[in-house]
Write an enzyme that holds these catalytic residues in place. Structure first.
Site, short mmCIF file in Angstrom:
data_model
loop_
_atom_site.label_atom_id
_atom_site.label_comp_id
_atom_site.label_asym_id
_atom_site.label_seq_id
_atom_site.Cartn_x
_atom_site.Cartn_y
_atom_site.Cartn_z
N ARG A 41 0.85 -1.20 0.00
CA ARG A 41 0.00 0.00 0.00
C ARG A 41 0.88 1.24 0.00
NH1 ARG A 41 -4.61 -0.04 4.41
NH2 ARG A 41 -5.29 1.75 3.16
N CYS A 62 -1.04 5.72 9.34
CA CYS A 62 -1.44 4.43 8.75
C CYS A 62 -2.57 4.71 7.78
CB CYS A 62 -1.85 3.45 9.86
SG CYS A 62 -3.20 4.04 10.91
#
Length: 276
Positions: A172, A231
């Site tokens: 990601r 995050c």
């Protein structure tokens, strides 16, 4: 005071004269709600707290899990029996992300004595309960500011001039996949530091020295350095802040994280491998 507690230590403290308040915060990204799991069996006297509705505000411009209204969070904690001077232990199903989010919120709002059950419920050696407790109301009065918090501009500044850790999966970070947010990639200058590398196969945190070595390898220098963490939506990032504390570092959470950053098309996005 340590930020984590083992199952054996918790069993001993729960049998003693000053039993900690237990919060069950089971939750999984994209998974089923945690409440049915709680009702099927939880630590005796543990109170269930829902991450999506009680440890976060409504999703929107501030991200998928923005910080909750402080007054509402305080009411949830008092309902659960949390007082200013009570010991609090939070746990989840073993991943540690949700428990770390509860830990971070309590610490950020001024509670000094809160720990995460290392390894989560899976390591508990005793029987579970299906009884829903009704604890006496606590008196916890949350006052934000006891832990450092970043906004988007602060995170960008740390990525340029300090150390900003990206706690998401490496793919990601690189922008190869993005299953949730508008676009893949990372904040320019951030360092890839997947949260999963802070724990052993059973979900327990690595030893403090091992964690310290890991963060030193990522660019941490000493315990006075400000380190930022983000995050996807501020949940696994809290787990990284907890790991940093175990290792002897102080981490600042960018609560809006990638879900807030990537929603603003004016903010830059980097892709590809970690420049380190």
């Amino acid at each position: 005071m340590t930020a984590i507690i083992t199952a054996a230590e918790l069993a001993s403290e729960s049998a003693g004269p000053r039993r900690p308040v237990l919060l069950d915060v089971r939750w999984r990204l994209g998974g089923p709600p945690g409440r049915p799991e709680y009702e099927a069996g939880h630590l005796p006297d543990a109170v269930y707290v829902d991450l999506d509705t009680e440890l976060a505000g409504p999703p929107g411009a501030g991200g998928r899990h923005p910080l909750p209204d402080v007054a509402a969070f305080g009411a949830v904690m008092r309902r659960a029996g949390v007082s200013q001077d009570t010991q609090v232990v939070v746990y989840d199903g073993g991943q540690g992300w949700a428990a770390a989010r509860a830990w971070w919120l309590l610490r950020w709002t001024g509670h000094a004595d809160v720990r995460v059950l290392d390894g989560g419920l899976a390591g508990w050696p005793g029987p579970l309960s299906t009884r829903t407790p009704t604890p006496a109301a606590g008196d916890f009065d949350p006052v934000p500011g006891s832990l450092p918090l970043l906004d988007a501009d602060g995170a960008a500044a740390l990525a340029r001039d300090g150390l900003l850790l990206d706690a998401r999966a490496a793919e990601r970070y690189r922008g190869e996949v993005e299953p949730i947010d508008r676009i893949g990639g990372h904040i320019p200058g951030a360092v890839s530091a997947p949260t999963t590398e802070n724990v052993a196969e059973n979900g327990s945190f690595l030893a403090p020295g091992t964690l310290a070595s890991r963060f030193a390898g990522l660019g941490a220098t000493d315990d006075t350095q400000e380190i930022g963490v983000y995050c996807g939506s501020g949940v696994s990032g809290a787990h990284q802040v907890l790991a940093l504390e175990i290792a002897g570092y102080r981490g600042a959470l960018y609560a809006g994280s990638w879900s807030e950053w990537s929603a603003d098309e004016s903010r830059p996005v980097a892709k590809g491998p970690d420049p380190q």
